[in-house]
Design a protein around this motif. Sequence first.
Motif, PDB file in Angstrom:
ATOM      1  N   LEU A 624     -60.668 -12.178  75.782  1.00  0.00           N
ATOM      2  CA  LEU A 624     -59.265 -11.496  75.896  1.00  0.00           C
ATOM      3  C   LEU A 624     -58.097 -12.671  75.789  1.00  0.00           C
ATOM      4  N   ALA A 625     -58.266 -13.788  76.429  1.00  0.00           N
ATOM      5  CA  ALA A 625     -57.146 -14.671  76.279  1.00  0.00           C
ATOM      6  C   ALA A 625     -57.357 -15.140  74.784  1.00  0.00           C
ATOM      7  N   THR A 626     -58.228 -15.242  73.907  1.00  0.00           N
ATOM      8  CA  THR A 626     -58.007 -15.558  72.253  1.00  0.00           C
ATOM      9  C   THR A 626     -57.479 -14.419  71.535  1.00  0.00           C
ATOM     10  N   LEU A 627     -57.890 -13.179  72.162  1.00  0.00           N
ATOM     11  CA  LEU A 627     -57.098 -12.099  71.278  1.00  0.00           C
ATOM     12  C   LEU A 627     -55.411 -12.004  71.691  1.00  0.00           C
ATOM     13  N   CYS A 628     -55.371 -12.298  72.821  1.00  0.00           N
ATOM     14  CA  CYS A 628     -53.697 -12.233  73.352  1.00  0.00           C
ATOM     15  C   CYS A 628     -53.020 -13.326  72.507  1.00  0.00           C
ATOM     16  N   ASN A 629     -53.673 -14.530  72.018  1.00  0.00           N
ATOM     17  CA  ASN A 629     -52.994 -15.503  71.472  1.00  0.00           C
ATOM     18  C   ASN A 629     -52.897 -15.292  69.729  1.00  0.00           C
ATOM     19  N   LEU A 630     -53.494 -14.284  69.175  1.00  0.00           N
ATOM     20  CA  LEU A 630     -53.406 -13.996  67.820  1.00  0.00           C
ATOM     21  C   LEU A 630     -52.068 -13.514  67.540  1.00  0.00           C
ATOM     22  N   PRO A 631     -51.415 -14.104  66.488  1.00  0.00           N
ATOM     23  CA  PRO A 631     -50.147 -13.597  66.048  1.00  0.00           C
ATOM     24  C   PRO A 631     -50.089 -12.325  65.451  1.00  0.00           C
ATOM     25  N   LYS A 632     -50.914 -11.842  64.901  1.00  0.00           N
ATOM     26  CA  LYS A 632     -51.260 -10.147  64.410  1.00  0.00           C
ATOM     27  C   LYS A 632     -51.180  -9.272  65.524  1.00  0.00           C
ATOM     28  N   VAL A 633     -52.044  -9.715  66.613  1.00  0.00           N
ATOM     29  CA  VAL A 633     -51.787  -8.635  67.624  1.00  0.00           C
ATOM     30  C   VAL A 633     -50.433  -8.965  68.435  1.00  0.00           C
ATOM     31  N   ARG A 634     -49.972  -9.943  68.645  1.00  0.00           N
ATOM     32  CA  ARG A 634     -48.526  -9.860  69.331  1.00  0.00           C
ATOM     33  C   ARG A 634     -47.520  -9.391  68.346  1.00  0.00           C
ATOM     34  N   LYS A 635     -47.461  -9.397  67.061  1.00  0.00           N
ATOM     35  CA  LYS A 635     -46.542  -8.789  66.155  1.00  0.00           C
ATOM     36  C   LYS A 635     -46.623  -7.194  66.460  1.00  0.00           C
ATOM     37  N   THR A 636     -47.968  -6.692  66.310  1.00  0.00           N
ATOM     38  CA  THR A 636     -47.932  -5.302  66.758  1.00  0.00           C
ATOM     39  C   THR A 636     -47.575  -4.898  67.875  1.00  0.00           C
ATOM     40  N   LEU A 637     -47.881  -5.442  68.940  1.00  0.00           N
ATOM     41  CA  LEU A 637     -47.513  -5.139  70.571  1.00  0.00           C
ATOM     42  C   LEU A 637     -45.981  -5.012  70.414  1.00  0.00           C
ATOM     43  N   ALA A 638     -45.460  -6.157  69.724  1.00  0.00           N
ATOM     44  CA  ALA A 638     -43.961  -6.343  69.839  1.00  0.00           C
ATOM     45  C   ALA A 638     -43.198  -4.862  69.347  1.00  0.00           C
ATOM     46  N   LYS A 639     -43.902  -4.455  68.210  1.00  0.00           N
ATOM     47  CA  LYS A 639     -43.324  -3.172  67.877  1.00  0.00           C
ATOM     48  C   LYS A 639     -43.589  -2.061  68.975  1.00  0.00           C
ATOM     49  N   GLU A 640     -44.150  -1.930  69.846  1.00  0.00           N
ATOM     50  CA  GLU A 640     -44.582  -1.012  70.583  1.00  0.00           C
ATOM     51  C   GLU A 640     -44.024  -1.223  72.072  1.00  0.00           C
ATOM     52  N   GLY A 641     -43.013  -2.372  72.089  1.00  0.00           N
ATOM     53  CA  GLY A 641     -42.501  -2.671  73.183  1.00  0.00           C
ATOM     54  C   GLY A 641     -42.902  -3.523  74.246  1.00  0.00           C
ATOM     55  N   ILE A 642     -44.005  -4.247  73.868  1.00  0.00           N
ATOM     56  CA  ILE A 642     -44.563  -5.246  74.679  1.00  0.00           C
ATOM     57  C   ILE A 642     -44.404  -6.850  74.028  1.00  0.00           C
ATOM     58  N   SER A 643     -43.499  -7.372  74.380  1.00  0.00           N
ATOM     59  CA  SER A 643     -42.913  -8.775  73.469  1.00  0.00           C
ATOM     60  C   SER A 643     -43.470  -9.781  74.437  1.00  0.00           C
ATOM     61  N   ILE A 644     -44.312 -10.540  73.622  1.00  0.00           N
ATOM     62  CA  ILE A 644     -44.886 -11.766  74.448  1.00  0.00           C
ATOM     63  C   ILE A 644     -44.216 -12.935  73.702  1.00  0.00           C
ATOM     64  N   PRO A 645     -43.346 -13.687  74.611  1.00  0.00           N
ATOM     65  CA  PRO A 645     -42.580 -14.699  73.816  1.00  0.00           C
ATOM     66  C   PRO A 645     -43.339 -15.665  73.156  1.00  0.00           C
ATOM     67  N   GLU A 646     -42.670 -16.330  72.381  1.00  0.00           N
ATOM     68  CA  GLU A 646     -43.352 -17.188  71.417  1.00  0.00           C
ATOM     69  C   GLU A 646     -44.014 -18.588  72.084  1.00  0.00           C
ATOM     70  N   ASP A 647     -43.412 -18.848  73.042  1.00  0.00           N
ATOM     71  CA  ASP A 647     -43.956 -20.052  73.670  1.00  0.00           C
ATOM     72  C   ASP A 647     -44.960 -19.942  74.885  1.00  0.00           C
ATOM     73  N   THR A 648     -45.238 -18.394  75.287  1.00  0.00           N
ATOM     74  CA  THR A 648     -46.218 -17.953  76.031  1.00  0.00           C
ATOM     75  C   THR A 648     -47.649 -18.211  75.460  1.00  0.00           C
ATOM     76  N   VAL A 649     -48.442 -18.969  76.217  1.00  0.00           N
ATOM     77  CA  VAL A 649     -49.832 -19.539  75.798  1.00  0.00           C
ATOM     78  C   VAL A 649     -50.731 -18.642  76.869  1.00  0.00           C
ATOM     79  N   PHE A 650     -51.955 -17.937  76.117  1.00  0.00           N
ATOM     80  CA  PHE A 650     -52.898 -17.458  77.161  1.00  0.00           C
ATOM     81  C   PHE A 650     -54.067 -18.576  77.173  1.00  0.00           C
ATOM     82  N   ALA A 651     -54.519 -18.558  78.386  1.00  0.00           N
ATOM     83  CA  ALA A 651     -55.718 -19.475  78.493  1.00  0.00           C
ATOM     84  C   ALA A 651     -56.957 -18.944  79.288  1.00  0.00           C
ATOM     85  N   ALA A 652     -58.036 -19.466  79.274  1.00  0.00           N
ATOM     86  CA  ALA A 652     -59.220 -18.648  80.243  1.00  0.00           C
ATOM     87  C   ALA A 652     -59.670 -19.780  80.770  1.00  0.00           C
ATOM     88  N   ALA A 653     -60.159 -19.363  82.172  1.00  0.00           N
ATOM     89  CA  ALA A 653     -60.686 -20.261  83.060  1.00  0.00           C
ATOM     90  C   ALA A 653     -61.834 -19.141  84.273  1.00  0.00           C
TER      91      ALA A 653
END
Length: 889
Positions: A624-653
Amino acid sequence: MNGTLTLPDQSELQKEILPSDSFRLDIDLNPEPDRNSGLDTGELVKAASRVIAPLGPIATFAARHPWQGLEEQSFEQAARFLKEIRGVDLYPSVSMLKAAKNRGEIDPDILEKGLQHWLDLQPLDLPREVAEGFCRAALQLDELPPRLSEATELKSIAEKLSGLKWQINEKRPIQTWSMRLERRVGERVAQDLDRHVIKWCKLFLDRSQAAWSLPNREEGFYRAWRRLVPYDPALRRSLRRRLKDWPQEADAALKEALSALEIPQEQIQSYLEAHLLSLPGWAGMMLWHSQHSAQEHFLLTEYLAVRISMEWVLIQPYLPLSEQKSEDTPHLVPLVAAWTHWGDMPIEAWSQLSSSEQKGRLALAHRFDDSLRKRLWLEAWEQTYEERLKEMITSKQLVSDEGKHVLAQFAFCIDVRSEPFRRKLEEAGPFETYGVAGFFGLPIEIRELGGEHGHPSLPVMLKPQHQVNESSSEFQFIQYQQRRQAVHAINRTFQSMKQNLPTSLLLPEVSGPWLSLQMLVRSFFPRGGGRVFRRIRQAWLRKPATELSLDRVCTEKELPIGFSEDEKVRYVRQALKMMGLTDHFAPFVVICGHGSHSTNNPYAAALDCGACGGVSGAFNARVLATLCNLPKVRKTLAKEGISIPEDTVFAAAEHITTGNELRWLYVPKLSDAAQEAFDRIQAVLPKVRYNVNEEQLMKLPRLGSRFEKPETEMQRLAEDWSEVRPEWGLARNAACIIGDRRLTKDCNLDGRAFLHNYDWWKDHDGTLLAGIIAGPATVAQWINLQYYASTVAPNYYGSGNKATQTITAGIGVMQGNASDLLAGLPWQSVMKSDQEAYHAPLRLLVLIEAPREYVKRLLNQDPSFRQKVQNGWIRLATIDPEGYWESWS
């Protein structure tokens, strides 16, 4: 504020269930008149299988509540059914209830209110004050003196009262002929039958440990048994001859056996239920295999064909058996004794009462029996917990977090062990935590680098839709695989030498020095020794850095590898909405799976993630963390109203629950703000770990004193191969809270609550709430009832003492070599000692933060959830936006 709300259409819920109610779990099968040809054994077996739960291999232990198929009955009906047919009490013991009251966990006033409510619903044929006095005295749970029931005068009165034509009118469950014969004439037929069935089950299901596999196993359980049973030396020759001309097919054999035993068609389902409940573990394993293998679809039918055929052979010399007539006098003796002991009523006083007064007293004593008294105590225990949780939550002022600077956000599994860690982490800095199911909504089967087989990493009620594999460069993979194969070859050689007679004599000479050294180190230096051996293995294997197969690849296999672009967006969107994180993103977001670490523990999988089917949730977190960092995923989500800031990074633990360590799995290149958050987290983690471990150690038996280094002691518990309790797991779980974190923040829930984030403002159509109830809340209920069952009925639904267990056929555990396959948790997982319980056996309280209309809509649209609430399998409470608490009952 508080209130009580009645569920829609609740007449059945408020109707009291008396002992005279039917115990039968009926299904209208419309059988044909002919005893043999008209029977549909497949449908009969399917209907009867509701009384057991599927039992998977212990290596992939997944919580199953044992009564899932009985939820159409009330909890009390199921309890009475099992008490009658197997002598299993589903209510906490008297000692547990009294200990809870002594600890202050049961409010006497709530217990009294429960009694008054029950009396209000009774048709009393005697003065109310007399009934109250009797019930109040009986509710103290002291036993009737044995000498009282043996008194000659009392038996004489009971015999006279039997002439009242007072009928109990109860339908008792059907017992197997072998059980009836054993109880009537003292022959050990039922025990002999179980012993034979256990032997054949072990032979058939063993696919990993036996040097010689069962001949003809590929033909199925029944045929393999049918071919070999004529040569079974454990059966007398005369018994083996009776099976000489027995049918070759399981279906025909089952019909033949039922016909030979003269079981009426209307009783066949109950008869099959009784046999399944005789060995629910082995029967549950057969059911699990029948559900997971197309080739073994009829395995449970084959199991019953073998068992009932064997029963006919063993009891044939005693046939025909006549039904034993029931007598009123023995049944009336304890009722008269109850009035003498609890009603302060002399024996001779019965003759001074009118017949209607006598009937009224007998009826009340019959209704207010042991099961009902324990039910009132259990409900008082549960309501006391709810009242104190309500007071904790509603007494504090809810403060909005809007505008507060948040450095990092963490998404944890709803597992109760996450609650203390989340609480201490939030106290340590400007961090937010969220709760969501630990598989993070990813329906995947995972395969680690070099693994031959995949493992579903999602709740057991779901099926994987994708496969995700680890991969590395071809050169690194080949070298790693060669090292793995070398280790496996050594292990296989060791096992084959143990099972071969000549080499087994040589094996101690070859392996003795190394195994002796390992035994000494692990026994006297468990923490250091375990760390050294693990490092040696890791140094040898040298697992390379890996990548995940996230891009969709079409293969001939059933599951596609990876995800399409649309699927990547869909799963990320779904995960973020389920955890309530769709805006106000922090610079650093950590997806935290969880797992456990213990040594020499058959139940290791039971301590891993229940939402991931008994494995760690680390793999899902990384995906999930890897998917959340994909630029294409973020770009599509932004069009739907879920805007993840560019400097936000997802990690997994991974949250290692045994030692409360946070282990980093995937940390990509960080932005400046994310790096600042990461450094801050690293600085506070040692303190968080120290505080949580200190809190956890105080709960473990004989470890109440403080330790200078709690993490050192927790590591010892994880590495010590003689340790029966590496951690408490999910013991004492009692509630599932679905709502905003503000509701429970700063509340010490003592690691007893599953915490799932939910924002009703963002769920206008109720889809998110319905998904939480159908998935995470259901898993929480299964976990809750498995702990409940293992506590109240440890010898039937638990697995006994860890120290005396035998790992059997590589699939489960037994006590000794001739017990049922044990399905539940060991004694040490729920008990502090032989006398004191640690787990509080309470049915799960589901608390939902949402307007009343949302919950009504949920109950109307989800009949399964409504049934669970109405029939008492879970409890439901809600808190609305104004803080008004409603108990749905």
